[in-house]
Design a protein around this motif. Sequence first.
Motif, PDB file in Angstrom:
ATOM      1  N   LEU A 106      -1.445   2.937 -13.326  1.00 34.42           N
ATOM      2  CA  LEU A 106      -1.035   4.268 -12.866  1.00 34.42           C
ATOM      3  C   LEU A 106      -2.262   5.161 -12.647  1.00 34.42           C
ATOM      4  CD1 LEU A 106       2.103   4.921 -15.131  1.00 34.42           C
ATOM      5  CD2 LEU A 106       2.027   4.063 -12.786  1.00 34.42           C
ATOM      6  N   PRO A 107      -2.102   6.271 -11.889  1.00 35.63           N
ATOM      7  CA  PRO A 107      -3.250   7.140 -11.571  1.00 35.63           C
ATOM      8  C   PRO A 107      -3.906   7.792 -12.796  1.00 35.63           C
ATOM      9  CG  PRO A 107      -1.378   7.601 -10.134  1.00 35.63           C
ATOM     10  CD  PRO A 107      -0.889   6.659 -11.183  1.00 35.63           C
ATOM     11  N   THR A 130      -3.501  10.686 -14.080  1.00 36.72           N
ATOM     12  CA  THR A 130      -3.834  12.095 -13.892  1.00 36.72           C
ATOM     13  C   THR A 130      -2.923  12.999 -14.715  1.00 36.72           C
ATOM     14  OG1 THR A 130      -2.338  12.134 -12.017  1.00 36.72           O
ATOM     15  CG2 THR A 130      -4.677  11.788 -11.535  1.00 36.72           C
ATOM     16  N   ASN A 131      -1.858  12.420 -15.245  1.00 37.85           N
ATOM     17  CA  ASN A 131      -0.888  13.195 -16.011  1.00 37.85           C
ATOM     18  C   ASN A 131      -0.413  14.447 -15.271  1.00 37.85           C
ATOM     19  OD1 ASN A 131      -1.243  11.290 -18.009  1.00 37.85           O
ATOM     20  ND2 ASN A 131      -2.746  12.522 -19.137  1.00 37.85           N
ATOM     21  N   CYS A 132      -0.169  14.295 -13.989  1.00 41.27           N
ATOM     22  CA  CYS A 132       0.197  15.462 -13.188  1.00 41.27           C
ATOM     23  C   CYS A 132       1.646  15.897 -13.410  1.00 41.27           C
ATOM     24  CB  CYS A 132      -0.036  15.171 -11.714  1.00 41.27           C
ATOM     25  SG  CYS A 132       1.177  14.007 -11.046  1.00 41.27           S
ATOM     26  N   GLY A 133       2.456  14.993 -13.917  1.00 44.05           N
ATOM     27  CA  GLY A 133       3.820  15.383 -14.265  1.00 44.05           C
ATOM     28  C   GLY A 133       4.806  15.387 -13.115  1.00 44.05           C
ATOM     29  N   LYS A 134       4.378  14.986 -11.924  1.00 45.95           N
ATOM     30  CA  LYS A 134       5.287  15.033 -10.768  1.00 45.95           C
ATOM     31  C   LYS A 134       6.466  14.056 -10.909  1.00 45.95           C
ATOM     32  CE  LYS A 134       1.610  15.252  -7.868  1.00 45.95           C
ATOM     33  NZ  LYS A 134       0.833  15.018  -6.648  1.00 45.95           N
ATOM     34  N   CYS A 135       6.293  13.064 -11.759  1.00 49.58           N
ATOM     35  CA  CYS A 135       7.352  12.074 -11.935  1.00 49.58           C
ATOM     36  C   CYS A 135       8.454  12.588 -12.860  1.00 49.58           C
ATOM     37  CB  CYS A 135       6.774  10.788 -12.511  1.00 49.58           C
ATOM     38  SG  CYS A 135       5.841  11.091 -14.008  1.00 49.58           S
ATOM     39  N   VAL A 184       8.103  13.329 -16.108  1.00 49.66           N
ATOM     40  CA  VAL A 184       7.711  13.252 -17.525  1.00 49.66           C
ATOM     41  C   VAL A 184       6.255  13.705 -17.606  1.00 49.66           C
ATOM     42  CG1 VAL A 184       9.354  11.555 -18.368  1.00 49.66           C
ATOM     43  CG2 VAL A 184       7.274  10.774 -17.263  1.00 49.66           C
ATOM     44  N   THR A 212       3.391  12.745 -18.965  1.00 50.23           N
ATOM     45  CA  THR A 212       2.174  11.929 -18.862  1.00 50.23           C
ATOM     46  C   THR A 212       2.437  10.594 -18.184  1.00 50.23           C
ATOM     47  OG1 THR A 212       2.558  10.819 -20.957  1.00 50.23           O
ATOM     48  CG2 THR A 212       1.310  12.870 -21.058  1.00 50.23           C
ATOM     49  N   CYS A 213       1.344  10.016 -17.668  1.00 47.49           N
ATOM     50  CA  CYS A 213       1.456   8.699 -17.052  1.00 47.49           C
ATOM     51  C   CYS A 213       1.922   7.665 -18.081  1.00 47.49           C
ATOM     52  CB  CYS A 213       0.115   8.256 -16.470  1.00 47.49           C
ATOM     53  SG  CYS A 213      -0.414   9.264 -15.077  1.00 47.49           S
ATOM     54  N   PHE A 223       5.592   7.873 -18.551  1.00 47.16           N
ATOM     55  CA  PHE A 223       6.248   7.314 -17.372  1.00 47.16           C
ATOM     56  C   PHE A 223       6.220   5.782 -17.427  1.00 47.16           C
ATOM     57  CE2 PHE A 223       6.061   6.209 -12.717  1.00 47.16           C
ATOM     58  CZ  PHE A 223       7.367   6.587 -12.427  1.00 47.16           C
ATOM     59  N   CYS A 257       6.863   8.413  -8.970  1.00 46.03           N
ATOM     60  CA  CYS A 257       5.449   8.799  -8.924  1.00 46.03           C
ATOM     61  C   CYS A 257       4.976   8.738  -7.477  1.00 46.03           C
ATOM     62  CB  CYS A 257       4.594   7.863  -9.773  1.00 46.03           C
ATOM     63  SG  CYS A 257       2.818   8.134  -9.520  1.00 46.03           S
ATOM     64  N   PRO A 258       4.585   9.888  -6.905  1.00 46.94           N
ATOM     65  CA  PRO A 258       4.209   9.912  -5.481  1.00 46.94           C
ATOM     66  C   PRO A 258       2.798   9.394  -5.228  1.00 46.94           C
ATOM     67  CG  PRO A 258       4.135  12.141  -6.398  1.00 46.94           C
ATOM     68  CD  PRO A 258       4.544  11.235  -7.518  1.00 46.94           C
ATOM     69  N   ASP A 259       2.023   9.179  -6.268  1.00 45.52           N
ATOM     70  CA  ASP A 259       0.597   8.897  -6.060  1.00 45.52           C
ATOM     71  C   ASP A 259       0.188   7.441  -6.260  1.00 45.52           C
ATOM     72  OD1 ASP A 259       0.300  11.570  -5.529  1.00 45.52           O
ATOM     73  OD2 ASP A 259      -0.047  12.071  -7.642  1.00 45.52           O
TER      74      ASP A 259
HETATM   75  S1  SF4 Z   1       3.579  11.365 -11.189  1.00 45.90           S
HETATM   76 FE1  SF4 Z   1       3.678  10.728 -13.315  1.00 45.90          FE
HETATM   77  S2  SF4 Z   1       2.884   8.672 -13.294  1.00 45.90           S
HETATM   78 FE2  SF4 Z   1       2.341   9.537 -11.349  1.00 45.90          FE
HETATM   79  S3  SF4 Z   1       0.354  10.340 -11.693  1.00 45.90           S
HETATM   80 FE3  SF4 Z   1       1.688  12.013 -12.117  1.00 45.90          FE
HETATM   81  S4  SF4 Z   1       2.099  11.874 -14.327  1.00 45.90           S
HETATM   82 FE4  SF4 Z   1       1.163   9.943 -13.709  1.00 45.90          FE
END
Ligand code: SF4
Lengths: 449, 314
Positions: free
Chosen positions: A12-13, A15-20, A22, A24-25, A28, A42-44
């Motif tokens: 996984l990326p 990045t812990n961006c949270g777009k999914c 949850v 953190t990666c 997820f 996860c869009p990335d």
């Molecule tokens: S969307 Fe979720 S899994 Fe994908 S990079 Fe962001 S936190 Fe990680």
Amino acid sequence: MGLSGIEIFKKLPKTNCGKCGVPTCLAFAMKLATGQAELDACPDLSEDVKEELGEASAPPVRSVVIGTGERAVKLGGETVLFRHEKRFENPPAFTLLLSDNMDEAEITARLKKFNDTVYERVGVVLRPELVAVKAESGDASKFGALVEKVCNETDAGLVLMNEDADALSQAARSCSNRKPLLYAADKNNFESMGNLAKELSCPLAVKAVNLEELSEVSEKLIAMGLKDLVLDSGARTAKKALEDQIIIRRAALLKKFKPFGFPTIVFPCEMADNLIKETMIACQMTAKYGSVIVMSEIEGHSVFPLLLASMNIFTDPQRPMAVDQKIYEIGATNENSPVLITGNFSLTYFIVSGEVDASRVPSYLLIKDTEGLSVLTAWAAGKFAADTVATFVKKSGIEKKVKHRKLVIPGYLATISGELEEELPDWEILIGPREASHLPAYLKQWSAD
Amino acid sequence: MTFEVPKVSYTGKIREIPLGREGNTVIVGGESCYPFHLFEGEMPHPPKIAMEVYDSEPEDWPDTALEPFADVIKDTAAWARKCVDTYGAEMIALQLASTDPNDKDISADEAAKITKEVSDAVDVPMIVLGCGNVEKDTDVLKAVCEVCEGRDLIIGPVVEGNYRAIGATAIGYKHTVVASTPIDINLAKQLNILLGNLNVPDEKIIIDPSTGALGYGLEYCYSVMERIRMAALIQEDERLQFPIISNLAREVWKTKEVKVPESEAPLLGDMKKRGILIEALTAQCVLLAGADILVMRHPEAISLVKESIKDLMT
Ligand code: SF4
Ligand code: B12
């Protein structure tokens, strides 16, 4: 789902961006590993990683599609042994068996009944899904003609059953655009059957006399590159079929045993000498892991209860189906129309609105948000208490729509009527019947004054 | 890849509970595997069916359900006798529906009298079920316990709100209790703990985790039964190792789909066969979820389910 959460996490990326959805990666990844999340969330992800993880996170029971277009039926895709663990994904396809030995008129009548048998319940369409065409005459042209007739008279998905590989091949070619299930490859003919299914891109059933043999043939077909298989373990008694279905599902889920990672086909039609008993066996298979369930006849008294069972077993146990909180106007209402109230559990709403509709008395149905709980459950959980009901009634705007002030409550909630009258001093609280089926009679004698 | 049968290793076992009076007992429970998973465990006592009878003439049954009992419907004892003599009932379940304060509200004494008559009329183990009103059931079931001393009844529903009063009386007269909870594994366990604390012997408890009809909430009941069995058999939760009863017929026969004639809904098919199958399929589902005792109504649904049990056992 061969990979562990940590193994997935590595791809996984990070990045812990949270777009999914949850934070953190890692979280997820854990969800992916247990089948509680979809990769697409996860869009990335790069295409490569998607493919790699997609393969690894595919459900242990493969999803197989029979048929095309609107009538395509998706089977399998299961990830759990018990529905409460997550949910069951794809309900079984009840399948009408037709033989090329039956006379023409009989076939026409059965097909017509099959096509007409469509129910709507709780906003969901329920119907038998597939037609199995079986060669029993030994005459390839008769079989071909029946397949053609069935193709012309229904757009449902097909199962083509013929032990004669050439005859099956001919018929399959004539309708390969319909993606029929080919029945069946066995230990002797699997090569030619496998090649045929591959060439035509059709799903293929695998038939054996026991689980051992089934696993061998299935494995060989997988090695040939076949992806969409449907398994018949050969069991033809209720007890053996239960055992085999359980073992197949367990092997796929718990042991990641690839040869059994497919939906199954079962034959109650060969296990009983009458439709009633056949229905009992089909019900067993609905609960315990049958996917294509082949019936000798489609009759309302049998298939309707089966579809109810299937709907029950395959609903999502975590999320009750609910409708919106609001005023539903049923029929051409006016200021003298009756006002009824109930909760927002879909089942409750559809049953009650169905009865109000059937009464032909135009009515206002107030649906209070009870978080998807039925009347008594909501009451017991404090979601249908007099004070919250009163607040909802006042805010709903119903007082502007009707001149009278009479509110019909469910018969099972007779106990709240006194309290409700206190909370809604302008209203007269009428206790309706307990069962919605008595509503038509009740509404017909209802009057605003 | 060689194929190997993935078996579950069970560490728990359901209690074996004898029901009824000596010389005429039926044993339930004893499973050491999930329902009918006979390739990896045992079910020494196949599930049993109790035929239900009512304390007064039912008013809202469809003709298709009344028909088999038309000649006895006004006389509860005769009705019970017919179930045993004509239909071979293994157990009788007397539903004291008329005690409901929202219904006919017959008195505890009257209910006890009817119960005694039925009890005298048949020898098979007998289940006696109150109307579900917590206070009324307390009075009614206490009275029933008393007049049927020595009959080893199975009485219920015993719920959180009345388990003390009914439990104590049941112990005194040596009856078995049906511990009823609303579709929740924790509540089921909790009530069994409470009954244990009250000194109700473990071999005098049957559990009822609630039942809905096919299409009317059955799925929740199905899952709670499956979960109870899992907890009992593989998590060794010994307060859940009890046989399960499912009081299903009254739920089934009040639904709309068993009452609509074919003329009004042609797609639903033959009304009689449909009603029978809805009852039988509800039973089939709870059997596969773990029920040991089924309370059923229509003789034809019962014979279908009996046959199905036999097929799954042998
Ligand atoms: S969307 Fe979720 S899994 Fe994908 S990079 Fe962001 S936190 Fe990680
Ligand atoms: C399935 C179920 C559940 C499911 C919820 C399903 C859902 N989405 O609602 C679950 C497992 C989650 C559940 C939970 C609970 N439940 Co519950 N549940 C049931 C069960 C088995 C079936 C309910 C159902 O789906 N009925 C079908 C629907 C369609 O019925 P309905 O909404 O009542 O509608 C009918 C009539 O009321 C009428 N009608 C409806 N609206 C209107 C309107 C008008 C105007 C009229 C005239 C008629 C009318 O028409 C319909 C058909 O005839 C019943 C027992 C039973 N067999 O009925 C218990 C039951 C309702 N539950 C009960 C309880 C106590 C609970 C809990 C509080 C238990 C707990 N402590 O945890 C919880 C509360 C939930 C929470 N805290 O979140 C009790 C209620 C006791 C009481 N008399 O108050 C019951 C009766 C079980 C029992 N015998 O003890 N439950």
